[in-house]
Design a protein around this motif. Structure first.
Motif, PDB file in Angstrom:
ATOM      1  N   TRP A  93       0.877  -1.180   0.000  1.00  0.00           N
ATOM      2  CA  TRP A  93       0.000   0.000   0.000  1.00  0.00           C
ATOM      3  C   TRP A  93       0.907   1.220   0.000  1.00  0.00           C
ATOM      4  O   TRP A  93       1.959   1.212   0.668  1.00  0.00           O
ATOM      5  CB  TRP A  93      -0.838   0.070   1.282  1.00  0.00           C
ATOM      6  CG  TRP A  93      -1.878  -0.972   1.459  1.00  0.00           C
ATOM      7  CD1 TRP A  93      -3.200  -0.890   1.091  1.00  0.00           C
ATOM      8  CD2 TRP A  93      -1.739  -2.242   2.122  1.00  0.00           C
ATOM      9  NE1 TRP A  93      -3.875  -2.032   1.469  1.00  0.00           N
ATOM     10  CE2 TRP A  93      -3.000  -2.876   2.098  1.00  0.00           C
ATOM     11  CE3 TRP A  93      -0.666  -2.912   2.712  1.00  0.00           C
ATOM     12  CZ2 TRP A  93      -3.225  -4.136   2.662  1.00  0.00           C
ATOM     13  CZ3 TRP A  93      -0.877  -4.168   3.260  1.00  0.00           C
ATOM     14  CH2 TRP A  93      -2.146  -4.767   3.232  1.00  0.00           C
ATOM     15  N   ASP A  94       0.525   2.257  -0.697  1.00  0.00           N
ATOM     16  CA  ASP A  94       1.262   3.532  -0.580  1.00  0.00           C
ATOM     17  C   ASP A  94       0.353   4.673  -1.033  1.00  0.00           C
ATOM     18  O   ASP A  94      -0.596   4.471  -1.802  1.00  0.00           O
ATOM     19  CB  ASP A  94       2.560   3.531  -1.417  1.00  0.00           C
ATOM     20  CG  ASP A  94       3.590   4.517  -0.857  1.00  0.00           C
ATOM     21  OD1 ASP A  94       4.587   4.067  -0.256  1.00  0.00           O
ATOM     22  OD2 ASP A  94       3.377   5.744  -0.973  1.00  0.00           O
TER      23      ASP A  94
ATOM     24  N   LYS B 117      11.560   8.837  16.400  1.00  0.00           N
ATOM     25  CA  LYS B 117      12.817   8.176  16.051  1.00  0.00           C
ATOM     26  C   LYS B 117      13.847   8.362  17.168  1.00  0.00           C
ATOM     27  O   LYS B 117      14.583   7.450  17.527  1.00  0.00           O
ATOM     28  CB  LYS B 117      13.308   8.815  14.753  1.00  0.00           C
ATOM     29  CG  LYS B 117      14.413   8.116  14.044  1.00  0.00           C
ATOM     30  CD  LYS B 117      14.068   6.731  13.616  1.00  0.00           C
ATOM     31  CE  LYS B 117      14.287   6.405  12.195  1.00  0.00           C
ATOM     32  NZ  LYS B 117      13.904   5.079  11.801  1.00  0.00           N
TER      33      LYS B 117
ATOM     34  N   ALA C 228       9.289   0.599  11.764  1.00  0.00           N
ATOM     35  CA  ALA C 228       9.468   2.016  12.137  1.00  0.00           C
ATOM     36  C   ALA C 228       9.360   2.126  13.658  1.00  0.00           C
ATOM     37  O   ALA C 228       8.933   1.188  14.325  1.00  0.00           O
ATOM     38  CB  ALA C 228       8.404   2.862  11.451  1.00  0.00           C
TER      39      ALA C 228
ATOM     40  N   ARG D 242      13.392  10.158   1.137  1.00  0.00           N
ATOM     41  CA  ARG D 242      12.067  10.595   1.593  1.00  0.00           C
ATOM     42  C   ARG D 242      11.929  10.400   3.101  1.00  0.00           C
ATOM     43  O   ARG D 242      11.291  11.198   3.792  1.00  0.00           O
ATOM     44  CB  ARG D 242      10.995   9.796   0.838  1.00  0.00           C
ATOM     45  CG  ARG D 242       9.612  10.382   0.985  1.00  0.00           C
ATOM     46  CD  ARG D 242       8.573   9.510   0.289  1.00  0.00           C
ATOM     47  NE  ARG D 242       8.469   9.761  -1.127  1.00  0.00           N
ATOM     48  CZ  ARG D 242       7.954   8.879  -1.997  1.00  0.00           C
ATOM     49  NH1 ARG D 242       7.546   7.692  -1.590  1.00  0.00           N
ATOM     50  NH2 ARG D 242       7.846   9.172  -3.273  1.00  0.00           N
TER      51      ARG D 242
ATOM     52  N   SER E 190      19.041   1.726   2.923  1.00  0.00           N
ATOM     53  CA  SER E 190      18.115   0.675   2.488  1.00  0.00           C
ATOM     54  C   SER E 190      18.841  -0.621   2.150  1.00  0.00           C
ATOM     55  O   SER E 190      18.260  -1.701   2.254  1.00  0.00           O
ATOM     56  CB  SER E 190      17.295   1.153   1.293  1.00  0.00           C
ATOM     57  OG  SER E 190      16.653   2.358   1.639  1.00  0.00           O
TER      58      SER E 190
END
Ligand SMILES: NC(=O)c1ccc[n+]([C@@H]2O[C@H](COP(=O)([O-])OP(=O)(O)OC[C@H]3O[C@@H](n4cnc5c(N)ncnc54)[C@H](O)[C@@H]3O)[C@@H](O)[C@H]2O)c1
Length: 439
Positions: A84-85, A295, A221, A281, A362
């Motif tokens: 999903w995005d 974070k 996350a 991003r 990544s």
């Protein structure tokens, strides 16, 4: 000699659907990487499930199988991806935009990546403020959004002929959130969904949809997501394994390598200043102070837990620890992280260590996604439910049972992971005592 397993593990037969909210740099690098490995275009470097081994029995026994031969893991050929995005780009376009992998490699994978199109997202601009996009579900109640996600999951499973599913959050970091009354029980949470309670974050709606359908959930996350009684109870009720949170990749990975070393030698640390420049991003989202705070919390907690200033006040009680992230577009995904570490030794004499880690965020995260998907699926087939502490190895802020402090030391985490695999298969746990060699 093979042993009697401690628990029955169902075979990894059929296809495993990997459901990913968030199709950005990490998830496209992961999916493209799996495709590349399958075609022999690259090696799964950084993946414990693909390359790691596990020692069984005594050091003299010479039994060191690969992890993937020791426990039944889903083969890469049997993975299907669903995402999903909020952006409509397919996985090829999103990977090209993320600029992590080279164009020639992406070109070879174009057909299979272009076929992965993100489903419309459940998104709330209040939770991720620096980005917005057109591919979103209509404005409905949060309960209707959860139901729509469950329908997406069912449709994906049927269309791809999957026998099992796993969900892993690779979406943006949401603004900082503390658990409130709506999170305290499943009943309050479901009422909150129906009444559109603003304290329920999008990531919690995805996790709720997954857990309701018995799908394991991993949180890549630092979002609060499943760290709330409502979803912890749901995971236990539905007998679903969950784990999180926040992939341990660059700077924090380094911290959990070094800090246990300083402590093992009883060296003092009075300052650790960490700063990063990052231009993808994720970096843009983290420029928002709300997302950065989420974070910062997982990044800061690590040293305190490893160094235990309460037990060693002379060595660690004055530790000044700061973490900064600066958005710097020219670098894209090629992050640079600096650490200045002020340590002291014998009689308090000071020393300094400087680290300059020119990493690729990544590239470090993708193998962790793969391992987590395969291990969570294993846990599900082994009937393990609720928080999977043995997967702490992969996270900056490992989930633990309420009241229990997390284990951050990466070497203890790895031992725990491997001992869990040994335990599953009925092998002796390795204590490293080793007296038997000298009898
Ligand atoms: N790369 C690393 O080393 C690393 C390490 C630890 C944690 N993380 C976390 O992993 C996550 C992904 O990182 P990334 O570099 O791929 O970021 P990214 O910005 O490239 O990708 C995140 C994607 O999530 C999408 N998104 C945001 N909210 C969504 C929602 N509600 N539903 C569906 N999609 C949504 C965004 O549109 C974006 O495409 C971030 O939260 C990041 O903090 C990354």
């Amino acid at each position: 000699m093979s042993k009697e397993p401690n628990i029955k593990i169902a075979p990894a037969s059929g296809r495993l659907g990997v459901l990913i909210p968030g199709m950005g740099a990490v998830s496209t690098t992961f999916m493209a990487g799996v495709e590349a490995v399958k075609r022999g275009l690259g090696q799964p470097v950084g993946s414990l499930t693909q390359l790691g081994t596990v020692r069984l029995g005594k050091r003299t026994d010479n039994r060191v199988p690969r992890i993937k031969d020791f426990v039944p893991l889903a083969p890469l050929e049997c993975l299907s991806f669903g995402t999903w995005d909020i952006f409509e780009d397919n996985a090829y376009e999103a990977a090209a935009r993320a600029k992590v992998l080279d164009a020639p490699l992406l070109g070879e994978l174009k057909e299979s990546l272009a076929a992965i199109r993100p489903m419309p997202a459940v998104f709330d601009h209040e939770y991720v403020r620096r980005i917005d996009g057109p591919n979103k579900k209509e404005n409905k109640t949060k309960m209707e959004h959860a139901e729509a996600l469950m329908q997406d999951i069912r449709d994906f499973k049927a269309k791809n002929g999957c026998s099992r599913l796993v969900m892993i959050w690779c979406g943006s970091t949401e603004v900082h959130q503390k658990a409130g009354p709506v999170h305290q029980s499943l009943e309050a949470f479901e009422k909150g969904l129906a009444e559109n309670d603003p304290h329920i974050a999008p990531s919690q709606i995805y996790a709720y949809a997954a857990l309701k359908l018995g799908v394991p959930y991993a949180n890549g996350a630092p979002n609060l997501t499943t760290d709330i009684p409502a979803l912890l109870d749901l995971a236990r009720d539905r007998e679903v394994p969950i784990c999180g949170k926040d992939f341990k990749t660059g700077q924090t990975f380094m911290k959990t390598l070094l800090a246990p070393g300083f402590k093992s030698r009883m060296l003092g640390v009075n300052g650790w200043f960490s700063t990063n420049i990052l231009g993808n991003r994720d970096g843009a989202v983290l420029e928002d102070p709300g997302s950065f705070k989420t974070k910062e919390e997982t990044k800061l907690s690590v040293l305190e837990q490893i160094l235990q200033p309460d037990l060693y006040p002379m060595l660690y009680k004055d530790l000044y620890h700061a973490v900064r992230i600066n958005y710097y577009p020219p670098r894209g995904d090629a992050k640079e992280g600096w650490d200045n570490i002020d340590i002291f030794g014998w009689l308090g004499y000071p020393m300094q260590i400087k680290i300059d880690f020119l990493c690729r965020d990544s590239i470090l995260a993708a193998p962790l996604v793969l391992d987590l998907v395969l291990f969570l699926d294993l846990a599900q087939r082994a009937g393990m439910k609720g928080i999977q502490e043995w997967l702490s190895f992969y996270f900056k802020g490992p989930m633990t049972a309420p009241g229990l402090y997390p284990e951050h030391d990466i070497f203890i985490q790895l031992m725990k992971l491997k001992n869990t695999l040994r335990w599953m298969q009925g092998e002796e746990l390795i204590t490293h005592l080793g007296l038997e060699y000298y009898d």
